[in-house]
Design a protein around this motif. Structure first.
Motif, short mmCIF file in Angstrom:
data_model
loop_
_atom_site.label_atom_id
_atom_site.label_comp_id
_atom_site.label_asym_id
_atom_site.label_seq_id
_atom_site.Cartn_x
_atom_site.Cartn_y
_atom_site.Cartn_z
N ILE A 111 -7.50 -4.65 -4.27
CA ILE A 111 -7.05 -3.29 -5.03
C ILE A 111 -7.89 -2.27 -4.53
N GLU A 112 -7.43 -1.01 -4.16
CA GLU A 112 -8.16 0.19 -3.90
C GLU A 112 -7.38 1.26 -4.69
N ILE A 113 -8.00 2.08 -5.46
CA ILE A 113 -7.46 3.20 -6.05
C ILE A 113 -8.45 4.43 -5.97
N GLU A 114 -7.79 5.67 -6.18
CA GLU A 114 -8.75 6.70 -6.23
C GLU A 114 -8.63 7.30 -7.75
N GLU A 115 -10.07 7.55 -8.06
CA GLU A 115 -10.07 8.15 -9.54
C GLU A 115 -10.63 9.38 -9.34
N ASP A 116 -10.07 10.33 -10.37
CA ASP A 116 -10.67 11.62 -10.47
C ASP A 116 -10.84 11.98 -12.04
N LYS A 117 -12.23 12.14 -12.29
CA LYS A 117 -12.41 12.47 -13.76
C LYS A 117 -11.74 11.60 -14.78
N ILE A 118 -11.77 10.61 -14.63
CA ILE A 118 -10.97 9.66 -15.84
C ILE A 118 -12.09 9.00 -16.73
N GLU A 119 -13.14 9.48 -16.61
CA GLU A 119 -14.44 8.96 -17.63
C GLU A 119 -14.19 9.70 -18.95
N ASP A 120 -14.01 10.83 -19.16
CA ASP A 120 -13.84 11.49 -20.44
C ASP A 120 -12.23 12.23 -20.66
N ALA A 121 -11.48 11.47 -19.72
CA ALA A 121 -10.22 12.14 -19.72
C ALA A 121 -9.28 11.88 -21.06
N GLU A 122 -8.59 12.80 -21.51
CA GLU A 122 -7.51 12.46 -22.62
C GLU A 122 -6.28 11.97 -22.18
N LEU B 174 0.92 -1.14 0.02
CA LEU B 174 -0.13 -0.07 0.03
C LEU B 174 0.87 1.33 -0.01
N SER B 175 0.40 2.26 -0.57
CA SER B 175 1.12 3.62 -0.47
C SER B 175 0.32 4.81 -0.15
N PRO B 176 0.66 5.28 1.08
CA PRO B 176 -0.16 6.46 1.73
C PRO B 176 0.56 7.69 1.17
N ASN B 177 -0.33 8.65 1.17
CA ASN B 177 0.08 10.29 0.78
C ASN B 177 -0.10 11.12 1.63
N SER B 178 -0.58 10.75 3.04
CA SER B 178 -0.65 11.86 3.89
C SER B 178 -0.52 11.21 5.30
N LEU C 96 -2.96 5.27 -7.00
CA LEU C 96 -2.74 3.83 -6.58
C LEU C 96 -2.57 3.89 -5.13
N ILE C 97 -3.77 3.36 -4.47
CA ILE C 97 -3.39 3.28 -2.75
C ILE C 97 -2.71 1.85 -2.92
N THR C 98 -3.42 0.99 -3.47
CA THR C 98 -2.71 -0.56 -3.49
C THR C 98 -2.09 -0.56 -4.78
N VAL C 99 -0.43 -0.48 -4.58
CA VAL C 99 0.28 -0.55 -5.57
C VAL C 99 0.54 -1.95 -6.04
N TRP C 100 0.82 -2.87 -5.07
CA TRP C 100 0.73 -4.26 -5.62
C TRP C 100 -0.36 -4.84 -4.69
N PRO C 101 -1.20 -5.79 -5.19
CA PRO C 101 -1.19 -6.15 -6.67
C PRO C 101 -1.53 -5.01 -7.50
N PHE C 102 -0.85 -4.97 -8.96
CA PHE C 102 -1.18 -3.79 -9.52
C PHE C 102 -2.39 -3.63 -10.40
N PRO C 103 -3.11 -2.68 -10.28
CA PRO C 103 -4.39 -2.63 -11.02
C PRO C 103 -4.57 -2.80 -12.45
N GLU C 104 -3.94 -3.90 -13.03
CA GLU C 104 -3.97 -3.97 -14.35
C GLU C 104 -5.18 -3.78 -15.32
N LYS C 105 -6.03 -4.44 -14.91
CA LYS C 105 -7.19 -4.39 -15.77
C LYS C 105 -7.85 -2.97 -15.85
N ILE C 106 -7.71 -2.30 -14.86
CA ILE C 106 -8.34 -0.68 -15.01
C ILE C 106 -7.25 -0.06 -15.94
N ILE C 107 -6.02 -0.06 -15.72
CA ILE C 107 -4.97 0.49 -16.83
C ILE C 107 -5.27 -0.03 -18.12
#
Lengths: 391, 106, 283
Positions: A265-276, A140-144, A308-319
């Protein structure tokens, strides 16, 4: 600790998180920049009746933690890059013996001793591949500081749930950052109980095949008289060295994490639906990237963020899914390329991967990331290589 | 048995008689039991066991006093001795008598 | 111990589904295991509360044959693993059963520091002068001039003196016996198990396949005969005199038996006093 709002450093929050989740044994060897976790823990020891031991090196620190875990005590160790290198022997043993424990790595720059008091993200691949042989691990990778608290609890829960060592890959910046940390009431903290075996004593199998690949565990001293070994073993825990047993044993260890990955796997997404362009970041870099993302959005670029909050296992399918519809991934890291290769691998050549490398010792100038985002949008054809950008 | 000095309670003492048990197929033929048996009870046999070693065999069964040295020296848990059934009762009686005497003395 | 005609008396403490074991004919490790089992049975301990930890090597396999909670860990790390177990549950009796290479070479640091902290462990160190599991390489205990596969012209490194190392690091009980001194060894293991603190029992054991073959010393039985003729019992001998020279006299006996507070005792004292101090300051 009483519930409330506190001003804590990331390291202190980590110690509090461990104590809140019921950790009662810390084996360690002092290393900068992880000291504050131990200092906080040692101060709180008499109050909670926890055990703290300074071992002679990191190898024995993790060995003691594994031993203590088998007595039913939640236990953890704290270290940094050079220490993690030494611990790799017992990360392997922990995976093989399926021992729940938590390893906190406050990353510093490397290789070797590097600069002790400066941030780095150079241990990410070591966390995944550091020990020899085939295995899967959770990191896991915390950021705060708040996340240091929350993810330490989550790490203990995951380690108990999946009977595996769990790594917390923090860095010096998050570890030494002081911020508001909200400590909830003890009753509101979710704690995963250990999955104990309840059947007849003589029929206990320490490495039984079960539906979710996680065998139930027992404590030492309860009369089960079990044997476990770091050698390839059968479900009884007896060493049996043939290819069938190796296959069954390692296959289960790997499937335990791989097949349960969607739950882990736990990830934090922000506006990826229509992202370029999507910025894939973790740890302290995700906070630096925030500024660049805002700036880019102001400039009219559709940028999404994937943390990526969970780095391993890597969220392969999402990417992989994202790669089919966006123009580029931007991956900022405080190293010369580790997670970026994973992102490139999972995008299967469907999109560009822009790497914002930064030398260890300092965090980014967010302009670099902004520029990389702009570059990513401009690229029209898909490049074979990772586009590397350094201002 | 030859005594230098005949104990005055020799008529009360009964020399224990042991019986040797050997699991032949577990033996690896190291010969520790044969070499160190203080009463020369055992000898190596000519036969082969399932693993191809020569297990020991009992040469002088009447000599065994159930000292248990072969059992302790055997690295393969293949040999042990037990008290012969008739001695067992005798020794039990004896120990009961001893306890009585000890009580009286105390 | 109840002896029966149809079952070996030690079967209850052995994992019978794994017997016969892997040790070679003429090896002394099985004998040492016997001594350990007899010691356990004589002490009438609660076997549920006894736990055996081994490292890697020939002696490292002991954990796999003893029918107790048993751990076969990584090379040299049996002592720190056992330390963790003891700290996690101080009620347990933790026994480290391992070889000379495992405990003195790769695990030397852990050996010294566990002795210094006086963790309540019983260490049974089977010393066969060689790395046997890997095929007979030179060990930290190989006597000077002895041949091994990696010292084909004779060993020139000074060997470790295990009792002296243990004493100087702070062990509270140190004894050395050969695999032939089986009853005395059993008594020593009993004393070591009862002694609170870091106790070390070194067992000189024949290695028939590697050490004695390359040195032309005959079979295991010939090594045993050598111990019979050349070992001298000297209790309380100063440990600096306990070096073992190649095919010279071996001094055996009980050398150290002293009192020191164990790690768990000191730690609990500290916890209690700190707790009191904290509760006072709160008032």
């Amino acid at each position: 600790m009483n519930p409330g709002t506190y001003n804590l450093t990331g390291n202190q929050a980590c110690a509090e998180g461990a104590l809140s989740s019921g950790c009662r044994l810390l084996g360690y060897y002092p290393i900068v920049p992880s000291i504050e976790v131990i200092e906080r823990f040692s101060k709180r020891c008499p109050e909670v009746g926890a055990t703290l031991i300074q071992m002679e090196d990191e190898i024995s620190a993790l060995a003691a933690v594994l031993g203590a875990s088998w007595t039913g005590k939640k236990s953890m160790t704290v270290t940094s890059g050079p220490g993690l290198s030494l611990m790799m022997e017992h990360v392997g043993l922990g995976v093989m013996l399926e021992t729940p424990c938590v390893i906190v790595d406050i990353q510093r720059s490397g290789p070797s001793e590097g600069i002790p008091n400066s941030p780095g993200q150079g241990d990410m691949m070591q966390a995944r591949w550091g020990s020899h042989g085939d295995y899967e691990i959770i990191a896991l990778s915390p950021n705060s500081p708040q996340e240091m608290f929350d993810l330490t609890i989550k790490a203990f829960n995951l380690s108990e749930r999946y009977r595996t060592p769990v790594l917390i890959m923090s860095d010096e910046c998050v570890g030494h950052m002081t911020e508001k940390v909200i400590i909830p009431e003890a009753s509101k903290i979710e704690i995963e109980p250990r999955k104990y075996y309840g059947g007849p004593k003589n029929k206990y199998l320490p490495f039984e095949w079960s539906q979710d690949f996680v065998p139930p565990i027992v404590d030492i001293g309860k009369g089960y008289k079990f044997h476990v070994t770091g050698l390839t073993h059968d479900d009884k825990g007896y060493p049996i060295m043939n290819e069938v047993c190796q296959e069954l044993n390692v296959h289960r260890l790997i499937n335990k994490i791989r097949l349960n990955a969607p739950q882990i796997i736990e990830i934090e997404e922000d506006k990826i639906e229509d992202a370029e362009v999507v910025v894939v970041s973790y740890g302290i870099t995700s906070r630096v990237a925030l500024n660049a993302i805002q700036e880019a959005r102001k400039n009219g670029i559709k940028v999404g963020s994937l943390r990526l909050i969970t780095v391993w296992p890597f969220p392969e399918k999402i990417i992989t899914k994202l790669a089919k519809k966006i123009k580029a991934f931007v991956v900022p890291e405080i190293n010369y390329g580790q997670i970026v290769f994973e992102v490139e691998r999972c995008s299967h050549g469907n999109t560009n991967t822009v790497f914002v490398s930064h030398k260890a010792t300092q965090v980014y100038d967010s302009d670099n990331i902004l520029y990389a985002i702009e570059q990513g949008v401009k690229e029209k054809e898909i490049k074979e290589k990772i586009i590397e950008y350094n201002k | 048995m030859n005594y230098k000095r005949i104990p005055y309670d020799i008529d009360k003492i009964k020399i224990p008689q042991g019986e040797i048990h050997i699991i032949k197929n577990r033996c690896k033929g190291c010969g520790f039991c044969v070499e160190y048996c203080p009463r020369d009870v055992l000898e190596m046999s000519d036969e082969f066991n399932a693993m191809g070693y020569h297990p020991p065999r009992v040469k002088n069964p009447e000599n065994c006093v159930n000292c248990g040295l072969c059992e302790m020296l055997c690295p393969d848990f293949a040999i042990w001795s037990t008290l012969k059934p008739d001695c067992r009762q005798a020794s039990k009686k004896k120990s009961a008598e001893d306890e009585k005497e000890a009580k009286i003395e105390s | 111990m109840i002896k029966k005609e149809d079952h070996h008396p030690m079967e209850s403490l052995l994992r019978m589904d794994r017997i016969p074991h892997i040790w070679c004919p003429g090896c002394g490790i099985g004998t040492t295991v016997t001594a350990f089992i007899v010691a356990l049975e004589k002490l009438k301990l609660d076997f549920n509360k006894v736990c055996v930890v081994s490292g890697i090597g020939c002696t490292g396999r002991v954990a796999g044959y003893i029918n107790l909670d048993s751990f076969h860990t990584t090379h040299g790390r049996a002592i720190p693993f056992a330390t963790g177990i003891k700290l996690g549950n101080p009620e347990l009796k933790v026994v480290v059963f391992s070889g000379d290479g495992d405990l003195i070479s790769i695990g030397g640091n852990h050996f010294i520091h566990a002795a210094r902290r006086n963790i309540d462990l019983t260490v049974i160190c089977v010393n066969n002068f060689i790395y046997a599991m890997t095929g007979g390489q030179v060990a930290p205990t190989t006597p000077l001039t002895a041949y091994t596969t990696t010292s084909p012209y004779g060993n020139f490194e000074l060997p470790s003196n295990v009792p002296q190392l243990a004493e100087s690091a702070g062990a509270v009980y140190v004894a050395r016996w050969t695999a032939l001194h089986i009853r005395r060894l059993t008594n020593s293991i009993i004393e070591a198990l009862q002694k609170p603190g870091f106790s070390v029992v070194e067992v000189i054991s024949p290695c028939a396949m590697y050490y004695s073959r390359i040195n032309r010393l005959g079979d295991g039985i010939d090594m045993m005969k050598f111990y019979h003729e050349n070992s001298v019992i000297k209790h309380n001998e100063p440990t600096e005199n306990l070096d073992i020279d190649y095919q010279k006299e071996i001094i055996v006996g009980k050398f150290i038996n002293r009192e020191r507070p164990t790690f768990t005792d000191s730690y609990n004292d500290w916890l209690v006093t700190e707790k009191k101090a904290q509760s006072k300051s709160m008032i």
